[in-house]
Design an enzyme around this catalytic site. Structure first.
Site, short mmCIF file in Angstrom:
data_model
loop_
_atom_site.label_atom_id
_atom_site.label_comp_id
_atom_site.label_asym_id
_atom_site.label_seq_id
_atom_site.Cartn_x
_atom_site.Cartn_y
_atom_site.Cartn_z
N ALA A 162 -0.27 -6.88 17.18
CA ALA A 162 0.50 -5.69 17.57
C ALA A 162 -0.41 -4.47 17.70
O ALA A 162 -0.17 -3.59 18.52
CB ALA A 162 1.60 -5.42 16.55
N GLU A 182 -2.52 -31.86 -9.87
CA GLU A 182 -3.55 -31.67 -10.91
C GLU A 182 -4.51 -30.55 -10.51
O GLU A 182 -4.97 -29.77 -11.34
CB GLU A 182 -4.31 -32.98 -11.12
CG GLU A 182 -5.22 -32.91 -12.33
CD GLU A 182 -5.84 -34.26 -12.70
OE1 GLU A 182 -5.27 -35.30 -12.35
OE2 GLU A 182 -6.91 -34.23 -13.33
N GLN A 242 0.83 -1.21 0.00
CA GLN A 242 0.00 0.00 0.00
C GLN A 242 0.87 1.26 0.00
O GLN A 242 0.55 2.25 -0.66
CB GLN A 242 -0.93 0.00 1.22
CG GLN A 242 -1.94 -1.14 1.20
CD GLN A 242 -2.97 -1.00 2.31
OE1 GLN A 242 -3.30 0.09 2.75
NE2 GLN A 242 -3.50 -2.13 2.77
N HIS A 271 -8.30 -4.22 8.21
CA HIS A 271 -9.01 -5.39 8.72
C HIS A 271 -9.94 -4.89 9.83
O HIS A 271 -9.56 -4.01 10.59
CB HIS A 271 -7.99 -6.37 9.29
CG HIS A 271 -8.47 -7.79 9.42
ND1 HIS A 271 -9.69 -8.22 8.96
CD2 HIS A 271 -7.87 -8.89 9.94
CE1 HIS A 271 -9.82 -9.52 9.19
NE2 HIS A 271 -8.73 -9.96 9.78
N1 LIG Z 1 -1.15 -9.86 4.74
C1 LIG Z 1 -2.32 -9.91 4.13
O1 LIG Z 1 -2.53 -10.73 3.23
C2 LIG Z 1 -3.45 -8.96 4.51
C3 LIG Z 1 -4.49 -8.79 3.61
C4 LIG Z 1 -5.48 -7.88 3.91
C5 LIG Z 1 -5.43 -7.20 5.11
N2 LIG Z 1 -4.42 -7.43 6.02
C6 LIG Z 1 -4.39 -6.68 7.27
O2 LIG Z 1 -3.41 -5.65 7.16
C7 LIG Z 1 -2.84 -5.39 8.45
C8 LIG Z 1 -1.33 -5.56 8.37
O3 LIG Z 1 -1.08 -6.90 8.03
P1 LIG Z 1 0.32 -7.40 7.48
O4 LIG Z 1 0.12 -8.81 7.04
O5 LIG Z 1 0.89 -6.40 6.54
O6 LIG Z 1 1.12 -7.38 8.83
P2 LIG Z 1 2.51 -8.05 9.11
O7 LIG Z 1 3.20 -8.41 7.83
O8 LIG Z 1 2.28 -9.08 10.10
O9 LIG Z 1 3.24 -6.74 9.66
C9 LIG Z 1 3.69 -6.68 10.86
C10 LIG Z 1 4.15 -5.25 11.14
O10 LIG Z 1 3.82 -5.05 12.49
C11 LIG Z 1 5.00 -4.65 13.16
N3 LIG Z 1 4.96 -5.15 14.53
C12 LIG Z 1 4.72 -6.41 14.96
N4 LIG Z 1 4.72 -6.45 16.31
C13 LIG Z 1 4.94 -5.17 16.73
C14 LIG Z 1 5.01 -4.56 18.00
N5 LIG Z 1 4.84 -5.25 19.11
N6 LIG Z 1 5.26 -3.22 18.04
C15 LIG Z 1 5.41 -2.51 16.91
N7 LIG Z 1 5.34 -3.04 15.68
C16 LIG Z 1 5.10 -4.35 15.60
C17 LIG Z 1 6.16 -5.26 12.37
O11 LIG Z 1 7.30 -4.52 12.62
P3 LIG Z 1 8.73 -5.20 12.95
O12 LIG Z 1 9.31 -5.62 11.64
O13 LIG Z 1 9.47 -4.11 13.61
O14 LIG Z 1 8.44 -6.40 13.83
C18 LIG Z 1 5.62 -5.09 10.95
O15 LIG Z 1 5.93 -3.80 10.48
C19 LIG Z 1 -3.52 -6.35 9.42
O16 LIG Z 1 -4.62 -5.70 9.99
C20 LIG Z 1 -3.99 -7.47 8.50
O17 LIG Z 1 -5.07 -8.20 9.02
C21 LIG Z 1 -3.42 -8.27 5.72
#
Ligand SMILES: NC(=O)c1ccc[n+]([C@@H]2O[C@H](COP(=O)([O-])OP(=O)(O)OC[C@H]3O[C@@H](n4cnc5c(N)ncnc54)[C@H](OP(=O)(O)O)[C@@H]3O)[C@@H](O)[C@H]2O)c1
Length: 402
Positions: free
Chosen positions: A152, A298, A95, A174
């Site tokens: 988080a 398949e 995004q 989400h």
């Molecule tokens: N992935 C998908 O397919 C998808 C699709 C649609 C919607 N969504 C939604 O989009 C949102 C983001 O999802 P995502 O999959 O992009 O997330 P993600 O890949 O799990 O991203 C995690 C992010 O959160 C940070 N983080 C984790 N623990 C933390 C903490 N305790 N304090 C501060 N930062 C922390 C990480 O930073 P560090 O690197 O510093 O740990 C990273 O930048 C969610 O609401 C998800 O449900 C996801």
């Protein structure tokens, strides 16, 4: 931080827009929200059509299209805004880069020197200009895009909530955090618009489709509308981050369908069905390669793409008369057997059980290691070990992709 929070909301907003340059140095005004190399003005493959009511199998639904938001209009709409992307995982990456390429003012807020910080540096976000620690990015932003992992979002909320002051907009991808607020404790401030843009695919796909000049389908919703502009903003932001078509929903419907789908046919049920079918073949003396080919290869290489392209009847039609007869007879048997499981799953989503499990597991400090252990078990299952060998025989096989 404390001094910022205590400032009046309007002065905070003015300060935020002063600090954020209109167009950031590394975000030139792109010519198009489609293919970056194309200098031409945006066009749409199907021409300009805009928002429309479509008949989905007898039910009328409103669909928004990005052709209602030519780039110049989009950039003008957000000219006084700074999109603060909080979190730079899969969605943050997709995004954020799309919005930046669309010429919007975007900054990223992540933990300093964490994995995401490093990734953001690699993607050209500049510390002190477009890359900040989380609190500072919220301070500078007018549209706060909470793209932390769902666990988080809950963990950090007590610290972040006071920074989301009147005049800002709170954005999620989400419905999880606000719908299940009793468990997540994410209670949105009363005086901000709260909106949702949920791309229907991984952040990598959000980026790839955008680069190809296409746009991902996204759900949009409004949780709280204090300005009267919340829905319009959600649609515009959806276009900004790379969506092509926007389907209107509610936060509740989005999170229920999403959690249900991924636990069901998209991920959980499919692994369960593959394993069960494979196990019976193996029990009856079929070799691993035969069992894998008849179960997974398949399906993924030949039949499921046909469903994707033209529907289930098309796939049935493309198969032998023998295959078709058996499939037609057995489909209702599987439907009947699985219906109670899907009922149970939906209830488990709706009553918050799935949310609580997810928060508990994903909130552990050992979450990454615990997950790696569970995924290693799957990787080591005979079916998937056999799959590696089968895949290695594909004409387009590339060893580094394993
Ligand atoms: N992935 C998908 O397919 C998808 C699709 C649609 C919607 N969504 C939604 O989009 C949102 C983001 O999802 P995502 O999959 O992009 O997330 P993600 O890949 O799990 O991203 C995690 C992010 O959160 C940070 N983080 C984790 N623990 C933390 C903490 N305790 N304090 C501060 N930062 C922390 C990480 O930073 P560090 O690197 O510093 O740990 C990273 O930048 C969610 O609401 C998800 O449900 C996801």
């Amino acid at each position: 931080m404390a001094s910022f929070v205590s400032r009046s909301a309007s002065s905070a907003l003015r300060a935020a827009s002063r600090r954020a340059p209109r167009v950031l140095a590394n975000a030139p005004r792109a010519a198009s929200y489609s293919l970056l190399s194309k200098p031409a003005a945006p066009t749409h493959r199907h021409g300009t059509r805009g928002v429309k009511t479509l008949d989905f199998a007898g039910t009328k639904e409103l669909v928004y299209e990005r052709s209602d938001w030519p780039l110049a209009k989009l950039q003008d709409y957000f000219k006084n805004d700074t999109l603060a992307l909080i979190g730079y995982g899969s969605q943050g990456h997709g995004q954020g880069l799309n919005a930046r390429d669309n010429g919007l003012n975007v900054i990223v807020g992540v933990r300093k020197d964490g994995e995401s910080w490093k990734q953001a540096l690699e993607d050209g976000w500049v510390p002190g200009e477009t890359l900040f620690p989380i609190e500072e990015a919220i301070d500078r932003g007018t549209i706060i895009m909470n793209l932390l992992s769902d666990a988080a979002q809950s963990q950090t909320w007590p610290k972040l909530a006071p920074l989301i002051t009147k005049g800002k907009t709170l954005y999620f991808s989400h419905g999880f955090s606000v719908v299940f607020k009793d468990d997540t404790k994410v209670v949105a401030p009363k005086d901000v618009d709260v909106i949702l843009v949920a791309p229907k695919g991984s952040g990598r796909t959000v980026r790839t489709l955008f680069k190809e000049g296409r746009g991902i389908n996204s759900s949009i919703a409004v949780w709280q509308d204090v300005t009267g502009k919340a829905k319009e903003k959600a649609v515009a932001l959806a276009v900004g981050v790379g969506s092509g078509y926007m389907y209107e929903t509610t936060f509740e419907k989005e999170v229920y369908s999403d959690l249900y789908g991924e636990r069901g046919v998209l991920m959980g049920a499919i692994q369960g069905l593959f394993l069960a079918q494979y196990a019976v073949l193996r029990k009856n003396g079929h070799t691993p390669s035969e069992a894998f080919n008849e179960t997974v290869e398949e399906a993924t290489q030949s039949l499921y793409p046909l469903i994707g392209a033209k529907g289930m009847d098309y796939m049935y039609n493309a198969c032998s008369t023998t295959a078709r007869r058996g499939a037609l007879d057995w489909a209702p048997v599987f439907e009947k057997a699985n219906l109670p499981i899907f009922e149970q799953l939906y209830e488990s989503v709706k009553n918050g059980t799935e949310t609580r499990k997810s928060l508990e597991f994903n909130g552990r400090s050992t979450y990454r290691e615990d997950l790696a252990k569970e995924l290693a078990v799957i990787d080591n299952q005979e079916i998937w070990r056999a799959g590696k060998v089968v895949r290695s025989l594909r004409p387009d096989y590339k060893p580094e992709s394993e």
